[in-house]
Design an enzyme around this catalytic site. Structure first.
Site, PDB file in Angstrom:
ATOM      1  N   HIS A   1     115.795 -36.998  54.337  1.00  0.00           N
ATOM      2  CA  HIS A   1     114.498 -37.163  54.993  1.00  0.00           C
ATOM      3  C   HIS A   1     113.595 -38.120  54.194  1.00  0.00           C
ATOM      4  O   HIS A   1     113.101 -39.117  54.721  1.00  0.00           O
ATOM      5  CB  HIS A   1     113.843 -35.778  55.125  1.00  0.00           C
ATOM      6  CG  HIS A   1     112.516 -35.769  55.805  1.00  0.00           C
ATOM      7  ND1 HIS A   1     112.339 -35.262  57.073  1.00  0.00           N
ATOM      8  CD2 HIS A   1     111.301 -36.195  55.401  1.00  0.00           C
ATOM      9  CE1 HIS A   1     111.075 -35.382  57.421  1.00  0.00           C
ATOM     10  NE2 HIS A   1     110.407 -35.946  56.413  1.00  0.00           N
ATOM     11  N   GLU A   2     113.422 -37.825  52.922  1.00  0.00           N
ATOM     12  CA  GLU A   2     112.522 -38.648  52.091  1.00  0.00           C
ATOM     13  C   GLU A   2     113.077 -40.059  51.905  1.00  0.00           C
ATOM     14  O   GLU A   2     112.314 -41.029  51.841  1.00  0.00           O
ATOM     15  CB  GLU A   2     112.265 -37.976  50.734  1.00  0.00           C
ATOM     16  CG  GLU A   2     111.589 -36.605  50.811  1.00  0.00           C
ATOM     17  CD  GLU A   2     110.281 -36.587  51.598  1.00  0.00           C
ATOM     18  OE1 GLU A   2     109.627 -37.636  51.732  1.00  0.00           O
ATOM     19  OE2 GLU A   2     109.921 -35.500  52.110  1.00  0.00           O
TER      20      GLU A   2
ATOM     21  N   HIS B   1     111.924 -42.128  54.733  1.00  0.00           N
ATOM     22  CA  HIS B   1     110.573 -42.664  54.518  1.00  0.00           C
ATOM     23  C   HIS B   1     110.612 -43.847  53.546  1.00  0.00           C
ATOM     24  O   HIS B   1     109.997 -44.884  53.777  1.00  0.00           O
ATOM     25  CB  HIS B   1     109.659 -41.585  53.927  1.00  0.00           C
ATOM     26  CG  HIS B   1     109.288 -40.511  54.889  1.00  0.00           C
ATOM     27  ND1 HIS B   1     108.854 -40.766  56.171  1.00  0.00           N
ATOM     28  CD2 HIS B   1     109.266 -39.155  54.762  1.00  0.00           C
ATOM     29  CE1 HIS B   1     108.602 -39.619  56.783  1.00  0.00           C
ATOM     30  NE2 HIS B   1     108.844 -38.629  55.947  1.00  0.00           N
TER      31      HIS B   1
ATOM     32  N   HIS C   1     112.220 -46.937  55.062  1.00  0.00           N
ATOM     33  CA  HIS C   1     111.274 -47.464  56.056  1.00  0.00           C
ATOM     34  C   HIS C   1     110.204 -48.298  55.341  1.00  0.00           C
ATOM     35  O   HIS C   1     109.920 -49.441  55.718  1.00  0.00           O
ATOM     36  CB  HIS C   1     110.645 -46.287  56.811  1.00  0.00           C
ATOM     37  CG  HIS C   1     109.680 -46.664  57.890  1.00  0.00           C
ATOM     38  ND1 HIS C   1     108.944 -45.742  58.586  1.00  0.00           N
ATOM     39  CD2 HIS C   1     109.306 -47.873  58.389  1.00  0.00           C
ATOM     40  CE1 HIS C   1     108.179 -46.362  59.472  1.00  0.00           C
ATOM     41  NE2 HIS C   1     108.365 -47.646  59.359  1.00  0.00           N
TER      42      HIS C   1
HETATM   43 ZN   LIG Z   1     108.396 -36.648  56.525  1.00  0.00          ZN
END
Ligand SMILES: [Zn+2]
Length: 437
Positions: free
Chosen positions: A392-393, A396, A399
């Site tokens: 998940h991180e 980020h 991105h």
């Molecule tokens: Zn998040």
């Protein structure tokens, strides 16, 4: 205070390869201080544009460029200070650095506060005219359109400066919450599945809730919430202070509610928010059915809050950091060689601070700026949940990495609404890979 063998490690007990490389931002704290002093001298130069912005497209362009330059330098200072402070929230040196960066940001905000009202002193037609006359201004088209849209919520020069100055005071409830929750609170020692004494922590709590032994889960739950309960009035006061702040700012800026103000920052209509809540409520029966199944599978008469995270499979799957890195790399392979190359770079260049240590900020996040790597804070435990948090991180962080490679700062500041697409897509890909293999 010396730690017991079962307490959390301190920073200097952790192998360097499991810590983030913040020296890549500033090799020493002295370098941070030098840049801090330099920026303090540079930002007041904004004054040279005062009263002149509406004179020509070139003046408008130059003031926006100047703002960009100062802002990304501030971000770099701020990112370093807050991550240093997060790695040990009780460290007073970095608390001070963090507070000074925040204070500098407030003074800058205040110094820059004439810019938006001055742009708004022009009519929309005049701003459009500037956009047509100067090609370079197209890099700021979104900023200018947002400013035009904000007309009803922007106050006078003087009021804007006052709001900017007061923001340091209004951030107190949130800062106080952080200090209480991360630095001051101490959780008791409880027994794990093997009867060993382990000190409870934010990071370990979730691991206890995965336990097959209901007593272990129950004890962890009670120890956690009894401890929070001791500070219920202080926690309530920080929350109440935050709500009052949000309402104050919303009212000052002519919004109907704090919610409207919060959503307006990302151009999200309130209807979208209501729809999301409605859609979740509609599907709640599915969740309730799942909980019924869980209750049966766990063979319980009553399902408690501390039972709902327990996995249905018998075996608790342990995942080490190295295994998680490898699974994530394989799971995200469909995103291409370029993407996995950057993942490897993240591992090799130490973008990630892995372990839970004494005083470290709880939870996980991705942070960084245009002038730094997109770093990740973790509080690692050897389980599947943490592996998904890692995916998940990294979503980020990558991105952010791609954004900063390809977009100018005005277009690179993506909203939280868009942000979670990259992170949850990564979780879905990892899930798909694990199910297939
Ligand atoms: Zn998040």
């Amino acid at each position: 205070m010396t730690e017991t063998a079962t307490g959390l490690k301190t920073r200097d007990e952790v192998p360097k390869e499991l810590t983030w490389d913040l020296e890549a931002i500033f090799p020493t704290d002295d370098d941070w201080e030098k840049e801090f002093e330099a920026l303090k001298l540079d930002f007041p130069k904004i004054e040279q544009y005062k009263g002149k912005i509406a004179e020509s497209p070139e003046n408008l362009l130059n003031v926006l460029k100047f703002e960009d330059d100062i802002r990304i330098r501030l971000e770099k200072l701020f990112v370093y200070a807050h991550m240093r402070s997060d790695q040990d929230t009780a460290n007073s040196k970095y608390q001070d650095q963090n507070a000074r960066a925040q204070s500098l940001a407030t003074h800058m905000l205040s110094a820059f506060s004439f810019v938006t009202p001055e742009i708004l002193s022009m009519t929309d037609d005049e701003i459009e005219g500037f956009l047509n006359q100067n090609n370079e201004l197209t890099h700021y088209e979104k900023t200018l359109r947002d400013i035009m849209k904000s007309r009803p919520h922007v106050l006078s020069d003087k009021e804007e400066a006052l709001l900017a100055e007061v923001s340091e005071v209004t951030s107190a409830p949130s800062n106080a919450f952080g200090m209480l929750n991360n630095a001051d609170i101490e959780f008791p020692t409880i027994k794990d599945e093997d009867g060993k004494d382990v000190q409870l922590s934010h990071g370990r709590y979730r691991d206890f809730l995965d336990s097959k032994d209901q007593n272990v889960r129950k004890n962890a739950f009670n120890a956690m919430y009894d401890t929070f309960g001791q500070f219920r009035n202080t926690f309530a006061a920080t929350l109440s202070g935050q709500i009052k702040k949000d309402n104050f700012v919303a009212k000052a800026r002519n919004y109907n509610s704090a919610r409207e103000a919060a959503l307006d920052q990302n151009n999200i209509p309130e209807k979208v928010y209501d729809n999301l809540v409605e859609a979740i409520n509609e599907r709640l029966p599915v969740l309730h059915r799942y909980m019924e199944v869980k209750k049966k599978a766990l063979d319980l008469d009553e399902l408690h809050m501390y039972d709902i995270y327990t996995p249905l499979v018998d075996e608790k799957i342990s995942v080490s950091i190295d295994e998680a890195k490898d699974y994530v790399l394989k799971g995200l392979a469909p995103l291409g060689d370029d993407y996995t190359g950057i993942l490897q770079k993240a591992y090799k260049e130490r973008w990630i601070d892995w372990l839970e240590t004494k005083g470290k900020r709880s939870g996980a996040y991705s942070s960084g700026s245009y002038l730094t790597n997109p770093y990740i804070l973790m509080n690692w435990q050897d389980n599947v949940d943490n592996m998904f948090t890692l995916a998940h991180e990294l979503g980020h962080s990558l991105h952010s990495y791609y954004t900063r490679e390809n977009q100018s700062p005005r277009y690179g500041d993506y909203s939280i609404f868009v942000a979670e697409v990259a992170s949850t897509a990564n979780e879905a890909l990892l899930n798909d890979y694990l199910l297939k293999t």
